[in-house]
Write a protein that holds these residues in place. Structure first.
Motif, mmCIF file in Angstrom:
data_model
loop_
_atom_site.group_PDB
_atom_site.id
_atom_site.type_symbol
_atom_site.label_atom_id
_atom_site.label_comp_id
_atom_site.label_asym_id
_atom_site.label_seq_id
_atom_site.Cartn_x
_atom_site.Cartn_y
_atom_site.Cartn_z
ATOM 1 N N LEU A 186 0.700 -1.181 0.044
ATOM 2 C CA LEU A 186 0.019 0.053 0.016
ATOM 3 C C LEU A 186 1.100 1.126 0.250
ATOM 4 C CD1 LEU A 186 -2.826 -1.078 2.615
ATOM 5 C CD2 LEU A 186 -3.092 -0.537 0.079
ATOM 6 N N LEU A 187 2.203 1.330 0.708
ATOM 7 C CA LEU A 187 3.054 2.340 0.781
ATOM 8 C C LEU A 187 3.518 2.350 -0.691
ATOM 9 C CD1 LEU A 187 4.659 1.818 4.119
ATOM 10 C CD2 LEU A 187 3.030 3.703 3.733
ATOM 11 N N ALA A 188 3.832 1.551 -1.125
ATOM 12 C CA ALA A 188 4.560 1.603 -2.656
ATOM 13 C C ALA A 188 3.198 2.185 -3.642
ATOM 14 C CB ALA A 188 4.888 0.272 -3.235
ATOM 15 N N ILE A 189 2.099 1.897 -3.152
ATOM 16 C CA ILE A 189 1.122 2.464 -4.367
ATOM 17 C C ILE A 189 0.754 3.606 -3.977
ATOM 18 C CG2 ILE A 189 -1.251 2.135 -4.845
ATOM 19 C CD1 ILE A 189 -1.041 -1.125 -4.453
ATOM 20 N N GLU A 190 0.892 4.025 -2.735
ATOM 21 C CA GLU A 190 0.526 5.423 -2.498
ATOM 22 C C GLU A 190 1.841 6.402 -2.979
ATOM 23 O OE1 GLU A 190 0.146 5.783 1.614
ATOM 24 O OE2 GLU A 190 -2.004 5.027 1.782
ATOM 25 N N ASP A 191 2.916 5.877 -3.102
ATOM 26 C CA ASP A 191 4.283 6.589 -3.452
ATOM 27 C C ASP A 191 4.029 6.887 -5.076
ATOM 28 O OD1 ASP A 191 5.082 6.776 -1.063
ATOM 29 O OD2 ASP A 191 6.750 4.877 -1.395
ATOM 30 N N ARG A 192 3.560 5.751 -5.697
ATOM 31 C CA ARG A 192 3.534 5.770 -6.982
ATOM 32 C C ARG A 192 2.312 6.846 -7.434
ATOM 33 N NH1 ARG A 192 4.845 2.362 -10.900
ATOM 34 N NH2 ARG A 192 6.748 2.092 -9.566
ATOM 35 N N MET A 193 1.122 6.483 -6.691
ATOM 36 C CA MET A 193 -0.054 7.582 -6.928
ATOM 37 C C MET A 193 0.542 9.036 -6.771
ATOM 38 S SD MET A 193 -2.982 5.594 -5.264
ATOM 39 C CE MET A 193 -4.355 6.829 -5.521
ATOM 40 N N GLN A 194 1.358 9.392 -5.477
ATOM 41 C CA GLN A 194 1.913 10.655 -5.391
ATOM 42 C C GLN A 194 2.702 11.169 -6.528
ATOM 43 O OE1 GLN A 194 1.048 12.543 -2.896
ATOM 44 N NE2 GLN A 194 2.481 14.202 -3.476
ATOM 45 N N LEU A 195 3.544 10.143 -7.198
ATOM 46 C CA LEU A 195 4.349 10.494 -8.282
ATOM 47 C C LEU A 195 3.686 10.886 -9.467
ATOM 48 C CD1 LEU A 195 7.119 10.776 -9.658
ATOM 49 C CD2 LEU A 195 7.186 8.103 -10.120
ATOM 50 N N TRP A 196 2.449 10.139 -9.666
ATOM 51 C CA TRP A 196 1.658 10.368 -10.703
ATOM 52 C C TRP A 196 0.828 11.618 -10.564
ATOM 53 C CZ3 TRP A 196 -0.960 4.770 -10.839
ATOM 54 C CH2 TRP A 196 -0.006 3.727 -11.490
ATOM 55 N N HIS A 197 0.376 11.784 -9.339
ATOM 56 C CA HIS A 197 -0.136 13.013 -9.197
ATOM 57 C C HIS A 197 0.740 14.356 -9.424
ATOM 58 C CE1 HIS A 197 -2.959 15.855 -7.288
ATOM 59 N NE2 HIS A 197 -2.017 16.511 -6.443
ATOM 60 N N GLU A 198 2.092 14.308 -8.996
ATOM 61 C CA GLU A 198 3.021 15.299 -8.901
ATOM 62 C C GLU A 198 3.231 15.536 -10.669
ATOM 63 O OE1 GLU A 198 6.490 14.322 -6.980
ATOM 64 O OE2 GLU A 198 5.450 14.792 -4.787
ATOM 65 N N GLN A 199 3.317 14.379 -11.509
ATOM 66 C CA GLN A 199 3.561 14.355 -12.766
ATOM 67 C C GLN A 199 2.379 14.848 -13.530
ATOM 68 O OE1 GLN A 199 4.660 10.521 -14.018
ATOM 69 N NE2 GLN A 199 6.909 10.602 -13.514
ATOM 70 N N ALA A 200 1.093 14.722 -12.949
ATOM 71 C CA ALA A 200 -0.039 15.139 -13.823
ATOM 72 C C ALA A 200 -0.236 16.511 -13.376
ATOM 73 C CB ALA A 200 -1.410 14.434 -13.261
ATOM 74 N N HIS A 201 0.007 16.966 -12.326
ATOM 75 C CA HIS A 201 0.276 18.518 -12.069
ATOM 76 C C HIS A 201 1.270 19.314 -12.917
ATOM 77 C CE1 HIS A 201 -0.355 21.949 -9.576
ATOM 78 N NE2 HIS A 201 1.043 22.237 -9.523
ATOM 79 N N GLN A 202 2.350 18.738 -13.082
ATOM 80 C CA GLN A 202 3.090 19.163 -13.839
ATOM 81 C C GLN A 202 2.962 19.264 -15.294
ATOM 82 O OE1 GLN A 202 6.936 17.429 -13.749
ATOM 83 N NE2 GLN A 202 8.294 18.794 -15.397
#
Length: 400
Positions: free
Chosen positions: A33-49
């Motif tokens: 779950l932590l790994a998925i959260e990290d990946r989702m956070q990365l996706w969120h940051e990339q989407a925001h960028q």
């Protein structure tokens, strides 16, 4: 007691093993779950960028489009201003040319006979009474064109190329639609033609042979037209419009498939009518650079005299004859303003400084034909399917 103790110990170990197993499973699930959260956070940051970059790009594009629209608006205004200035300049040019036209080249007469050529040097040696006799024999008319008085666009009918003309001896009008055919449309008057819907209301005249090119002429109730069948000689046909029969034909002194005007190759030859009668504009061969002129007998179609006008065929679109003077109209392949640039007087009575350089008001394209009516001092022009009337201003030659 001993079996009970063993059972209790066994259950305790089983509970401890199950607890360790579930703890390990929970640790694994928590790590995933932590790994998925990290990946989702990365996706969120990339989407925001990406969204930020897209917004920046949209803003940049919007600014560029606004700039282009402003530039387009400014260019459109500049083009409108330039177009207005060009129209003003053309109007001023028309006025200046009407008031004080630059001189065209007036070619001297060179009568070409079968036996000999009548040149400039011999002409200087001819006695005055002989010249006067020749002059009266060729033409007694002493008028030339000085300008275009007015222009009237009557209507648009038929093909881009064609011919229309009026019989100088009557009010009847004749329309030749296209560049060849065996049908001619007769109207009772110019008014009937202008108010008609297409060719409705006209009398259809079916000829026994096809007319070739917009070079026909109508004179005193007779139609004179050029006929050239496939791989056949060129001939002039005289057709009685009243009886509907051919009264005479004459072979044409030119090679097959030659064209008179380079801008209108469909014109094999051009018949013209003026105060003196019937004239024939032609080229003996397709390699001949100049236009030739012949005076014809309207009754027998005999050729009375032939001249080399020294007016080039290149960039020529049409020609007409007024009082024994040939006016050749030139243009360019990219249609511009038609102009009379070469003038030839069969009587050699025109001074070079009085030869007019006429500009036709800019219209649609290039003239397919120009037919002069000596009774009205008008030209009947066919320009890209439009029927145009040019009213001319006439003056007396200085040598008259």
């Amino acid at each position: 007691m001993k079996p009970l103790f063993v059972l209790l110990v066994s259950c305790a170990w089983t509970l401890i093993g199950a607890q360790n197993y579930y703890q390990a499973l929970m640790d694994y699930l928590e790590n995933r779950l932590l790994a998925i959260e990290d990946r989702m956070q990365l996706w969120h940051e990339q989407a925001h960028q990406y969204r930020t970059e897209m917004l920046d790009f949209k803003k940049l594009t919007s600014e560029a489009m606004t700039g282009i629209k402003n530039d387009h608006s400014m260019m459109f205004k500049d083009l409108k201003g330039a177009s207005a200035r060009v129209d003003l300049v053309e109007t001023e040019m028309d006025y200046v040319e009407t008031q004080n036209s630059p001189r065209a080249c007036a070619n001297n007469a060179e009568k070409v006979l079968e036996q000999e050529a009548w040149g400039l040097q011999e002409r200087d040696e001819v006695e005055e009474e002989d010249w006067e006799e020749l002059q009266s024999r060729v033409s007694d008319c002493v008028e030339i064109i000085s300008g275009i008085r007015s222009v009237k666009i009557l209507k648009r009918i038929g093909s881009p190329k064609g011919m229309w003309t009026r019989d100088p001896k009557s009010s009847k009008l004749y329309v030749f639609n296209g560049t060849s055919g065996d049908t001619v449309y007769e109207f009772k008057s110019v008014r009937d033609f202008s108010t008609s819907l297409g060719v409705a209301g006209s009398r259809m005249i079916h000829l026994p042979s096809k007319w070739t090119g917009p070079g026909s002429a109508v004179y005193n109730g007779y139609l004179y037209y050029i006929n050239q069948e496939t791989d056949a000689d060129v001939q002039v046909v005289k057709f009685d419009l009243m009886s509907g029969s051919v009264t005479d034909t004459a072979m044409f002194p030119m090679e097959r498939h030659a064209s008179l005007y380079t801008l209108n190759p469909e014109t094999v030859a051009d018949l013209a009518v003026d105060d003196e009668g019937l004239w024939l504009l032609f080229t003996p061969t397709d390699s001949e650079p100049n236009i030739s002129l012949a005076k014809m007998d309207t009754s027998t179609l005999d050729i009375e005299q032939i001249w080399d006008t020294q007016c080039p065929r290149g960039n020529a679109e049409a020609a007409f004859v007024v009082c024994g003077t040939v006016y050749v109209v030139y243009n360019t392949r990219m249609a511009s303003r038609s102009r009379v640039q070469c003038v030839f007087d069969v009587n050699d009575m025109m001074l070079t400084e009085e030869a007019p350089l006429l500009y036709f008001p800019r219209r649609y394209g290039a003239h397919a034909s120009l037919k002069y009516n000596p009774e009205e001092n008008q030209l009947y022009g066919w320009d890209d399917g439009y029927q145009i009337i040019y009213r001319l201003t006439i003056k007396t030659k200085l040598l008259a």
